[in-house]
Write an enzyme that holds these catalytic residues in place. Structure first.
Site, PDB file in Angstrom:
ATOM      1  N   TYR A   1       0.810  -1.224   0.000  1.00 43.05           N
ATOM      2  CA  TYR A   1       0.000   0.000   0.000  1.00 43.05           C
ATOM      3  C   TYR A   1       0.845   1.277   0.000  1.00 43.05           C
ATOM      4  CZ  TYR A   1      -4.479  -2.351   0.933  1.00 43.05           C
ATOM      5  OH  TYR A   1      -5.624  -3.107   0.854  1.00 43.05           O
TER       6      TYR A   1
ATOM      7  N   LYS B   1       3.633 -13.866   5.929  1.00 42.29           N
ATOM      8  CA  LYS B   1       3.797 -14.936   4.943  1.00 42.29           C
ATOM      9  C   LYS B   1       5.298 -14.982   4.606  1.00 42.29           C
ATOM     10  CE  LYS B   1       1.709 -18.040   2.465  1.00 42.29           C
ATOM     11  NZ  LYS B   1       0.988 -19.172   3.053  1.00 42.29           N
TER      12      LYS B   1
ATOM     13  N   ASP C   1      -2.579 -16.892   6.215  1.00 43.26           N
ATOM     14  CA  ASP C   1      -3.708 -17.701   5.753  1.00 43.26           C
ATOM     15  C   ASP C   1      -4.245 -18.567   6.897  1.00 43.26           C
ATOM     16  OD1 ASP C   1      -1.202 -18.841   5.579  1.00 43.26           O
ATOM     17  OD2 ASP C   1      -1.496 -19.741   3.613  1.00 43.26           O
TER      18      ASP C   1
ATOM     19  N   ASP D   1      -5.428  -4.578   6.594  1.00 42.74           N
ATOM     20  CA  ASP D   1      -6.641  -4.049   5.973  1.00 42.74           C
ATOM     21  C   ASP D   1      -7.680  -5.166   5.826  1.00 42.74           C
ATOM     22  OD1 ASP D   1      -8.306  -2.260   4.737  1.00 42.74           O
ATOM     23  OD2 ASP D   1      -7.382  -2.448   2.765  1.00 42.74           O
TER      24      ASP D   1
END
Ligand code: NAD
Length: 360
Positions: free
Chosen positions: A124, A191, A224, A248
């Site tokens: 972002y 991740k 995840d 987000d």
């Protein structure tokens, strides 16, 4: 006036929910002097600029703002105003509490989470190259030379920078927040197995910093897996520490856990300035019809009161919101009711002024 606050109504349902929050905050009677300034489509009409310098100057002057959501056109040349605002004021920490509210029936009855989201880096940050541009071509060539990477000629590219300094400050913020708010555990989502040099750096920096907070338990988990566990057993979590993009997405997931986007407040905090705004967007599908739930915006106002040192007033306001929800008589459509945005605000304001009935 005890506190000056810049009020940015924003787009879509923004003007409705900010008017509702203002009514309640004025009823709390802590001496807020408002400076109303535009951003978003209303600013474009009046100033030819989505984020006028005058609006930024006002926030710099007041140091605190209460902001409605702003529409970002999808997939166009417009850079998100929210991203620009967080960057220009260096509002590096987003804080978003998601707790089960009385009278709001959900699958999981005892959620009490706080999301701490890094707000300035990651995908972002806004470093993007458009498909077919000369810059995208130059980047493709550089990547081929540097690492033998092959990026397709028809690809658009968004970069994901994550720095040690940017991570260090959000990690310390999250642990300090946990300490100050008697939270027991920080869970970091990442991740790092796939994105070794961005998420991996985030994780390694956090591991080092966490050693300075032996009194706060912490754990790390792949994003995840975290998503899946949150939907099954959200009560296992306390403070969630997340890089920008995951923060987000997980914010909206947590909103869903406690009854919807109309209920989750938020704060964007930097060393010098703070901007309080709900997690939800401008909801164009219901704008201008008095259907928006103002509670997320009102609770953002409560976070703002706490930030400016008006803790008893903040507690009274949160109590008033809980009480209106518990009674269940005045609710907006998203919670199964028929009341308008302003009717909910008026019901909360009535209780805010009933000091003797509240907790403080
Ligand atoms: P959204 O949050 O505006 O709406 C998603 C859904 O939730 C819609 O069905 C909407 O009606 C509902 N909803 C949202 N807030 C509600 C409320 N207070 N009461 C009742 N229902 C509510 O998300 P979106 O539709 O993806 O985004 C719309 C616009 O808002 C986009 O331009 C997006 O970029 C922008 N946005 C801005 C911010 C911000 O300013 N901070 C945050 C998120 C999205």
């Amino acid at each position: 006036m005890s506190h000056r606050v810049t009020l940015i109504p924003g787009d879509g349902i923004g003007p409705e929910v900010t008017a509702a929050a203002r009514l309640v905050l004025d009823a709390a009677d802590v001496g807020i002097g408002w400076t109303e300034r535009p951003a978003g489509s209303s600013a474009l009409e009046a100033y030819g600029d989505l984020l006028p310098g005058e609006t930024l100057d006002s926030i710099r002057h007041d140091r605190v703002a209460l902001k409605g959501p702003i529409t970002t056109p999808v997939g166009t040349g417009f850079r998100s105003i929210n991203v620009a605002l967080r960057h220009d004021l260096d509002l590096f920490a987003a804080v978003r509490p998601a707790r089960s509210l009385p009278g709001v029936t959900t699958r999981h009855p005892s959620v009490d989470l706080v999301i701490v989201r890094e707000n300035t880096e990651d995908l972002y940050q806004g470093i993007e190259y458009e498909r077919g541009s000369a810059e995208a071509a130059a980047l493709r060539e550089t990547l081929a030379t540097l690492g033998g990477f092959e990026v397709r000629e028809d690809a658009g590219v968004t970069l994901k920078p994550i720095s040690v300094s940017g991570t260090d400050r959000i990690v310390r913020f999250a642990f300090e927040y946990a300490r100050a708010n008697r939270r027991k555990k920080v869970t970091l989502g990442h991740k790092a197995n796939v994105m070794r040099y961005s998420d991996g750096l985030f994780l390694r920096t956090a591991e080092q910093d966490a050693a300075d907070y032996p009194d706060v338990e912490w754990e790390e988990i792949q994003i995840d897996h975290l998503s899946s566990r949150l939907t099954k057993r959200p009560a296992d979590f306390d403070v969630l520490l997340l890089p920008n993009l995951y923060g987000d997405i997980i914010s909206d997931l947590c909103a869903g856990l406690v009854g919807g986007l109309g209920l989750i407040p938020g704060a964007n905090i930097g060393w010098e300035y703070a901007v309080f705004e709900p997690v939800h967007g401008s909801a164009p599908d219901i704008a201008g019809r008095g259907l928006a739930n103002p509670i997320a915006m009102i609770l953002s106002g409560a976070m703002m009161l706490r930030h400016v040192g008006e803790r008893p007033a903040a507690e009274n306001l949160e109590w008033a919101v809980d009480e209106v929800l518990r009674r269940g008589e005045v609710r907006t459509r998203d919670l199964g009711g028929t009341a308008s945005t302003m009717e909910v605000a008026e019901a909360v304001a009535m209780l805010v002024t009933a000091w003797e009935a509240g907790p403080s």
